[in-house]
Every structure is written in structure tokens, then in C-alpha cells.
Design a protein around this motif. Structure first.
Motif, short mmCIF file in Angstrom:
data_model
loop_
_atom_site.label_atom_id
_atom_site.label_comp_id
_atom_site.label_asym_id
_atom_site.label_seq_id
_atom_site.Cartn_x
_atom_site.Cartn_y
_atom_site.Cartn_z
N VAL A 97 0.84 -1.20 0.00
CA VAL A 97 0.00 0.00 0.00
C VAL A 97 0.87 1.25 0.00
O VAL A 97 0.70 2.16 -0.83
CB VAL A 97 -0.96 0.00 1.22
CG1 VAL A 97 -1.68 1.34 1.33
CG2 VAL A 97 -1.97 -1.13 1.11
N VAL A 98 1.83 1.31 0.91
CA VAL A 98 2.69 2.48 0.98
C VAL A 98 3.62 2.57 -0.22
O VAL A 98 3.97 3.66 -0.69
CB VAL A 98 3.49 2.49 2.31
CG1 VAL A 98 4.54 1.40 2.33
CG2 VAL A 98 4.13 3.86 2.54
N VAL A 99 4.02 1.43 -0.79
CA VAL A 99 4.86 1.44 -1.98
C VAL A 99 4.10 2.03 -3.17
O VAL A 99 4.62 2.90 -3.89
CB VAL A 99 5.36 0.02 -2.31
CG1 VAL A 99 6.02 -0.01 -3.69
CG2 VAL A 99 6.34 -0.46 -1.25
N ILE A 100 2.88 1.57 -3.39
CA ILE A 100 2.07 2.11 -4.49
C ILE A 100 1.83 3.60 -4.29
O ILE A 100 1.97 4.41 -5.23
CB ILE A 100 0.73 1.36 -4.58
CG1 ILE A 100 0.95 -0.09 -5.02
CG2 ILE A 100 -0.23 2.06 -5.55
CD1 ILE A 100 -0.30 -0.95 -4.99
N GLY A 101 1.47 4.00 -3.08
CA GLY A 101 1.21 5.41 -2.82
C GLY A 101 2.43 6.28 -3.03
O GLY A 101 2.34 7.36 -3.63
N THR A 102 3.58 5.83 -2.57
CA THR A 102 4.81 6.62 -2.71
C THR A 102 5.22 6.74 -4.17
O THR A 102 5.63 7.83 -4.63
CB THR A 102 5.94 5.99 -1.89
OG1 THR A 102 5.52 5.82 -0.53
CG2 THR A 102 7.17 6.86 -1.92
N LEU A 103 5.14 5.65 -4.92
CA LEU A 103 5.48 5.71 -6.35
C LEU A 103 4.55 6.68 -7.09
O LEU A 103 4.99 7.46 -7.94
CB LEU A 103 5.39 4.31 -6.96
CG LEU A 103 6.49 3.32 -6.57
CD1 LEU A 103 6.19 1.94 -7.14
CD2 LEU A 103 7.85 3.81 -7.04
N PHE A 104 3.27 6.61 -6.77
CA PHE A 104 2.32 7.52 -7.42
C PHE A 104 2.64 8.97 -7.06
O PHE A 104 2.60 9.85 -7.94
CB PHE A 104 0.89 7.18 -6.98
CG PHE A 104 -0.16 8.05 -7.60
CD1 PHE A 104 -0.58 7.83 -8.90
CD2 PHE A 104 -0.73 9.09 -6.88
CE1 PHE A 104 -1.55 8.65 -9.48
CE2 PHE A 104 -1.70 9.90 -7.44
CZ PHE A 104 -2.11 9.69 -8.75
N ALA A 105 2.95 9.24 -5.79
CA ALA A 105 3.23 10.60 -5.36
C ALA A 105 4.47 11.17 -6.06
O ALA A 105 4.44 12.32 -6.56
CB ALA A 105 3.43 10.64 -3.84
N ILE A 106 5.54 10.39 -6.13
CA ILE A 106 6.80 10.89 -6.68
C ILE A 106 6.79 10.91 -8.21
O ILE A 106 7.16 11.92 -8.83
CB ILE A 106 7.99 10.05 -6.17
CG1 ILE A 106 8.08 10.12 -4.64
CG2 ILE A 106 9.29 10.52 -6.81
CD1 ILE A 106 8.32 11.51 -4.09
N VAL A 107 6.39 9.81 -8.80
CA VAL A 107 6.48 9.69 -10.26
C VAL A 107 5.37 10.45 -10.97
O VAL A 107 5.63 11.25 -11.87
CB VAL A 107 6.47 8.20 -10.67
CG1 VAL A 107 6.50 8.07 -12.19
CG2 VAL A 107 7.64 7.46 -10.04
N LEU A 132 -6.97 5.59 -0.65
CA LEU A 132 -8.24 5.50 0.07
C LEU A 132 -9.35 5.01 -0.83
O LEU A 132 -10.19 4.20 -0.43
CB LEU A 132 -8.59 6.87 0.65
CG LEU A 132 -9.86 6.93 1.50
CD1 LEU A 132 -9.75 6.04 2.72
CD2 LEU A 132 -10.15 8.38 1.91
N ILE A 133 -9.38 5.47 -2.06
CA ILE A 133 -10.42 5.05 -3.00
C ILE A 133 -10.15 3.65 -3.53
O ILE A 133 -11.08 2.85 -3.71
CB ILE A 133 -10.52 6.06 -4.17
CG1 ILE A 133 -10.98 7.42 -3.65
CG2 ILE A 133 -11.47 5.55 -5.26
CD1 ILE A 133 -10.97 8.51 -4.70
N SER A 134 -8.89 3.31 -3.74
CA SER A 134 -8.55 2.01 -4.32
C SER A 134 -8.55 0.88 -3.30
O SER A 134 -8.93 -0.24 -3.61
CB SER A 134 -7.16 2.10 -4.98
OG SER A 134 -7.12 3.09 -5.98
N PHE A 135 -8.11 1.17 -2.09
CA PHE A 135 -7.99 0.13 -1.06
C PHE A 135 -8.64 0.60 0.25
O PHE A 135 -7.96 0.87 1.24
CB PHE A 135 -6.51 -0.20 -0.81
CG PHE A 135 -5.71 -0.41 -2.06
CD1 PHE A 135 -5.92 -1.54 -2.84
CD2 PHE A 135 -4.77 0.52 -2.46
CE1 PHE A 135 -5.19 -1.73 -4.01
CE2 PHE A 135 -4.03 0.34 -3.62
CZ PHE A 135 -4.25 -0.80 -4.40
N PRO A 136 -9.96 0.75 0.25
CA PRO A 136 -10.64 1.32 1.43
C PRO A 136 -10.49 0.49 2.69
O PRO A 136 -10.43 1.05 3.79
CB PRO A 136 -12.10 1.40 0.97
CG PRO A 136 -12.23 0.40 -0.13
CD PRO A 136 -10.90 0.40 -0.82
N VAL A 137 -10.44 -0.83 2.57
CA VAL A 137 -10.32 -1.67 3.76
C VAL A 137 -8.96 -1.46 4.42
O VAL A 137 -8.85 -1.22 5.63
CB VAL A 137 -10.52 -3.15 3.41
CG1 VAL A 137 -10.27 -4.03 4.63
CG2 VAL A 137 -11.93 -3.39 2.88
#
Length: 351
Positions: A97-107, A132-137
């Protein structure tokens, strides 16, 4: 004839970007420490993962863009984005989750628009909304505060849960209070109870609010970020206008709501010291790239975010609303700057 030339009165010494970012990181550390005290080691682990991924992603994109890698990595902007995102993500969320979010934020959010200084949105908040929208649980599974939890995850347990290693551990065990009651965040608890017909006072009688009307642990965490934010103001790393606009608007609207109907509205103290209020008011919304530029514009920008937070918290579908409010504020910043322009030095305003 010799003349003595002095600098213009509007010229001042500017802090280097790396210095500002270092101060932001240092001033956020007390809040992060208290998060770990109340919610376990997960928050620190999430921040470390985010910083490692952010540094690697930043270097890779700079390499692709033929930009100097070492010089731009030293500005620490990627580390600040990673810190804020890691703090906002639930402590025991899976590592990916944090990997996907960080890559999206930076790239995507930062470098797709040209890098630091060109991005339209706050990278950490844009990534948070995506997650939050992609992985609400995964993004809403917060553990119970250690002071009232039935089970508190240790460092090894946190690593095993986050990286999904070794024995199968039930994350739900760490969401239970001592009496076995399932707990959510304070804002989520209030919103759910009000939708079920309970009054605010009845909701506040639940274990999560034991000893603190703002929620066990959340008051202290917000207080730590408030102190860190005040230090940032003292160091002149940020300006006060946005923070005052946000906190003032939240206090104003929540006071009106609480005075009109205390059964369906919580107190201003609850709004100010729950969720991500102080973190967002001092560390997130004050991002100079995506905020308004003039002092009056910053006040309007902050007041708009504070108003949106109160409206979404009280009447929307999400218990906390800072990520959405900040992104809407980012969209509105150019319009605010267009209509609220700083007066040119040496010129009088036309009436």
C-alpha cells in the motif's frame, strides 16, 4: 562622490530548500514518536518504507530525465512527501500500500508535471486519496490505542503483519479494546453512531474516548504536531496565514454547529484535536508549491480548506476530510491568486 547602496527593504535572506525540508522533518518527529507510542511501531515502519521507495523513485526519474541526481536528492523534498504519506497510512497496512502510494506521489504527481515547483497537487495527499479510493479496507484499518487495546503489536509483530511474513496474524485482534469492543478512529466512531441515531454524548461514552473527549491518544498526537508546527513558525519555515485560516474556520463552524445542536454536532475541541487536523494545518496544507502565494490569498486558501473539512466531516461520507479539502484547495489556488494579488512594492492600491 561616493554613494552607499543598501539593499531594498523588500529583499530578505531566503532559507535553502534543503534546510526548510529538514526543519519540516525534524518538527514532525515528535508527532510521529507519539503515534508509535499509542499505535505501535507500524507508523515508523511505514515511514521508513516510504522514504526508501521515494528516494529510489526520485533517483530513477531524475536519471530518465537526465537531471543531476545527487543535487536534487539533497533538497529532501521526496523525504518530506514520504514522511507525510507514511504518517497518514494506517500503521499495519500491507507494505505494498505504501509502496504504491509513494510511487504515485513521486512519479505521477510530482515529476509528471515537471518536478518540484511545477506540481499542481500536494503529492502526499493525492497519493492518499488514490489509496483511500482504491484500497478502502486497508486504508481504514487503524489499531486501537495501546493504552486501551486488548493486544498491542510489538516491533516484530508489526513487521510480520506489514510484510505478511511468517505466521498468520489476525489484524483484527489489535483493533479490540480491553473489554473486547471493536474500535475505529474517533471521527469514524462519531460519524457511524450519529448515522445510527445515537447522540454525540452517547457516542463519546464509548471506550475509545476514555479519558479524552477527542479520543484516546489522538489529542496527544495532535498536540505534538501543533507544537512542531509552532516551532516551524518560529523558525520561519512556514507562514502563519494558512494554518490560522484552517484552524479558525474549523473552530468557527464547529462552534456554530455545537451551539445550535450539540446532540448531532461535536465540540470544537473534538474537531481541532482529532484526525489529521494539526498535521494538515501545519505540515501539509502549507506546501508553498500548491498553495496560494499572497498573504491574503493564503488566509482565504486556509479558510476554504477548514470550511470544506468541517462540511465533509459533518455531512459527507468520510470521517476525516483533509486530503480531499487540500486537493480542492490546490485546484483553487490559481483562481485565488488571480483575484487576490499582492500589491507591487512602491505602488498604492487603486480604489
Amino acid at each position: 562622490m561616493a554613494f552607499k547602496i543598501a539593499s531594498s527593504p523588500h529583499v530578505s535572506t531566503q532559507l535553502k530548500m534543503a534546510t526548510v525540508m529538514q526543519r519540516v522533518i525534524l518538527c514532525a518527529l515528535p508527532g510521529l514518536v507519539l503515534q508509535c507510542v499509542y499505535f505501535g511501531w507500524g507508523s515508523l515502519i511505514q515511514v521508513i518504507i516510504a522514504m526508501l521507495v521515494a528516494t529510489a523513485a526520485e533517483a530513477a526519474v531524475l536519471k530518465i530525465r537526465n537531471r543531476p541526481i545527487a543535487a536534487q536528492l539533497k533538497d529532501n523534498s521526496a523525504l518530506v512527501t514520504a514522511l507525510l504519506l507514511g504518517i497518514a497510512i494506517p500503521p499495519l497496512a500491507p507494505w505494498w500500500v505504501v509502496v504504491i502510494g509513494t510511487l504515485f506521489a513521486i512519479v505521477m504527481v510530482k515529476h509528471l508535471y515537471g518536478g518540484l515547483g511545477h506540481n499542481l497537487f500536494n503529492p502526499a495527499m493525492a497519493a492518499y486519496v488514490l489509496l483511500l479510493i482504491s484500497f478502502p479496507v486497508q486504508m481504514t484499518t487503524w489499531v486501537a490505542p495501546g493504552t486501551v487495546a486488548q493486544y498491542s503489536p510489538g516491533f516484530v509483530d508489526s513487521l510480520q503483519i506489514i510484510f505478511q511474513l511468517g505466521r498468520d496474524i489476525d489484524v483484527n485482534l489489535y483493533k479490540l479494546a480491553i473489554d473486547g469492543t471493536t474500535m475505529a478512529t474517533p471521527l469514524d466512531t462519531i460519524k457511524t453512531d450519529l448515522s445510527l441515531g445515537l447522540t454525540a454524548s452517547e457516542s463519546l461514552a464509548k471506550p475509545i474516548f476514555a479519558g479524552a473527549s477527542t479520543g484516546e491518544g489522538w489529542f496527544m498526537v495532535n498536540l505534538a504536531y501543533l507544537i512542531g508546527g509552532l516551532v516551524l513558525l518560529k523558525l520561519k519555515a512556514i507562514r502563519w496565514h494558512i494554518s490560522v485560516g484552517i484552524l479558525g474556520a474549523i473552530a468557527l463552524w464547529s462552534s456554530f454547529g455545537y451551539l445550535l445542536d450539540p446532540d448531532t454536532h461535536v465540540s470544537p475541541l473534538m474537531h481541532l484535536f482529532s484526525g489529521a487536523t494539526m498535521l494538515s494545518a501545519f505540515f501539509i496544507a502549507t506546501d508553498p508549491v500548491t498553495a496560494a502565494t499572497s498573504n491574503k490569498g493564503r488566509l482565504v486558501f486556509g479558510a476554504m480548506i477548514g470550511t470544506l473539512v468541517y462540511v465533509i466531516r459533518s455531512y459527507g461520507g468520510y470521517p476525516d476530510a483533509f486530503a480531499f479539502a487540500v486537493l480542492i484547495g490546490n485546484l483553487s489556488a490559481p483562481l485565488i491568486d488571480y483575484y487576490i494579488r499582492p500589491r507591487t512594492y512602491g505602488h498604492r492600491a487603486n480604489f
